[in-house]
Design an enzyme around this catalytic site. Structure first.
Site, PDB file in Angstrom:
ATOM      1  NE  ARG A  90     -45.632 -50.354  22.030  1.00 10.96           N
ATOM      2  CZ  ARG A  90     -45.304 -49.116  22.407  1.00 10.96           C
ATOM      3  NH1 ARG A  90     -46.026 -48.083  21.990  1.00 10.96           N
ATOM      4  NH2 ARG A  90     -44.271 -48.910  23.186  1.00 10.96           N
ATOM      5  CG  ASN A 144     -39.886 -47.284  15.638  1.00 12.10           C
ATOM      6  OD1 ASN A 144     -38.793 -46.884  15.248  1.00 12.10           O
ATOM      7  ND2 ASN A 144     -40.482 -46.806  16.719  1.00 12.10           N
ATOM      8  CB  CYS A 164     -34.606 -42.263  15.565  1.00  8.47           C
ATOM      9  SG  CYS A 164     -34.799 -43.046  17.188  1.00  8.47           S
ATOM     10  CG  HIS A 194     -34.570 -48.048  18.045  1.00 13.61           C
ATOM     11  ND1 HIS A 194     -35.863 -48.518  18.141  1.00 13.61           N
ATOM     12  CD2 HIS A 194     -34.685 -46.698  18.005  1.00 13.61           C
ATOM     13  CE1 HIS A 194     -36.703 -47.496  18.153  1.00 13.61           C
ATOM     14  NE2 HIS A 194     -35.999 -46.377  18.064  1.00 13.61           N
ATOM     15  CE1 TYR A 244     -36.194 -48.859  21.534  1.00  7.00           C
ATOM     16  CE2 TYR A 244     -35.148 -46.705  21.432  1.00  7.00           C
ATOM     17  CZ  TYR A 244     -36.284 -47.492  21.386  1.00  7.00           C
ATOM     18  OH  TYR A 244     -37.517 -46.908  21.207  1.00  7.00           O
TER      19      TYR A 244
END
Length: 421
Positions: A90, A144, A164, A194, A244
């Site tokens: 990440r 995700n 989500c 998102h 987002y």
């Protein structure tokens, strides 16, 4: 009822376990299996999970295992919460795109594509093994990028629904501002994972009074501050975009911010070290307050509600989920995965009708859907050209020089996770 959590070494898991314990009348779990390949993390999380059940008087049994086939054997539902490559991957997703002036984020843009490429093959392998042991099990995906992962599962014929926590978070926020109970708030929630907008906020159900205009008039400053977007934008749009959308509506501003502060991955990694230390304390028998800062607010409530509805034990009749479009949004393909209110039950999720969507939002949804098509092809079949095409199609990238450079950097940073590279 047997439920399995794959990726249970996550520091999120006590949040989920707490939900199972508190909401046991909604979802009576007889056995909860926590599966993760990291035995050390699993031991810490599993110990706390058992103490949470004991504190709240839950009669169910919690087992832990690193053996995936054993974990999913006979499961009624399998919850996926994976992070292939961990926080280290990440960290890369959030940093190397910035070198090209593009947003660095784990679920959208080039970082989101990298996560999809690492994740989809692993998830499909897990789902195949679930199907071999229990073809009727439901797969609930919280991993995700949820839209792409859920589409991969559905395209492969799995019984899957994506989940989500954005919608439930906004529902709780709006309920607090309106002074009503959260179940009384029904969102006209439309978009892709998102990439969503609240086009209505109704009291009492899908046919209830739309109080969104009043909500924006009375509380627009608060909502705008929470989402870190300017209040005039909300007044012009007349809707509430998810946070987002800031990556799209304020892309360059976000890039400047990200370039001058530690990555979210670094913050989360530090928080996880602290959480795991807390989990090791044998006197801790409830989720610690620090967990609220980890992210995933209300994840447990949403997961319990969805699992209960799919397994026929209750749950809300209408829930925001990720599922096939099936003509709900006529400007998208039938097999696009959309995030909308749906009627959820043992047969799955059926999207509720959605009023005509403003072209301002429909156009962006269509663009990102095309990117997701190409991203899924790259994740399943591999190849530099497929990666390049997906990056070129993404509205946050779009320029061929960026796409070329980002393709090379994505492959270089993820080679160990890409069988074809």
């Amino acid at each position: 009822m047997k439920l399995t959590v794959v990726g249970a070494g996550s520091t999120y898991t006590p949040e989920l376990v707490d939900g199972f314990a508190r909401l046991r009348d909604t979802l009576p779990v007889g056995e909860l299996v926590l599966m993760d390949p990291a035995q050390d993390r699993l031991d810490l999380v599993g110990g706390l999970a058992r103490r949470i059940f004991a504190r709240q008087g839950h009669p169910g049994r919690i087992t832990t295992t690193t053996d995936l086939d054993r974990a999913v054997d006979g499961a009624d539902a399998v919850l996926l919460q994976l992070r292939v490559g961990g926080q280290a991957a990440r960290e890369q997703d959030e940093t190397w795109p910035l070198e090209c002036g593009c947003v660095g984020q784990e679920t959208t843009g080039a970082g989101g594509l990298a996560k999809a490429l690492r994740t989809v093959p692993v998830v499909l392998d897990i789902a195949d093994r679930v199907r071999r042991t229990n073809p009727h099990a439901w797969i609930i995906d919280f991993t995700n990028p949820v839209g792409i992962v859920t589409r991969a599962l559905l395209r492969a014929g799995h019984r899957a629904v994506g989940l989500c926590n954005v919608a439930i978070g906004l529902q709780r926020k709006f309920a607090g501002l309106l002074g009503v109970a959260p179940p009384d708030v029904h969102l006209d929630h439309v978009g892709l994972n998102h990439l969503t907008w609240e086009t209505g906020v109704r009291l009492g159900g899908p046919e209830g009074e739309d109080v969104l205009p009043k909500l924006l008039t009375d509380h627009g400053d608060t909502i705008a501050a929470d989402l870190r977007l300017p209040r005039p934008l909300f007044d012009r749009l007349g809707v509430v975009p998810s946070y987002y959308l800031r990556y799209y509506y304020a892309h360059d501003e976000v890039v400047r911010e990200l370039a001058t502060k530690p990555s979210r991955a670094a913050e989360v990694a530090a928080m996880e070290r602290e959480l795991l230390t807390l989990y090791a304390d044998p006197s801790l028998d409830e989720k610690p307050a620090l967990l609220a800062k980890r992210g995933g607010a209300y994840y447990s409530e949403a997961a319990v509600d969805l699992a209960a509805a799919l397994l026929g034990g209750g749950g809300s009749p209408y829930q925001v989920v990720n599922t096939y479009n099936r003509g709900t949004l006529p400007f998208l393909p039938e097999d696009a995965v959309i995030e909308v209110q749906a009627a959820v039950g043992p047969q799955g999720a059926s999207p509720l009708p959605v009023p005509s969507v403003d072209p301002l939002y429909a156009g962006l949804m269509a663009n990102v859907t095309t990117y997701e098509d190409l991203a899924l092809e790259a994740a399943v079949h591999g190849g530099r050209t497929r990666v390049f095409r997906a990056l070129l199609a993404h509205p946050l990238i779009g320029q061929y020089e960026y796409a070329e450079t980002l393709t090379d950097r994505l492959i270089a940073h993820n080679r160990e996770h890409l069988a074809w590279a």
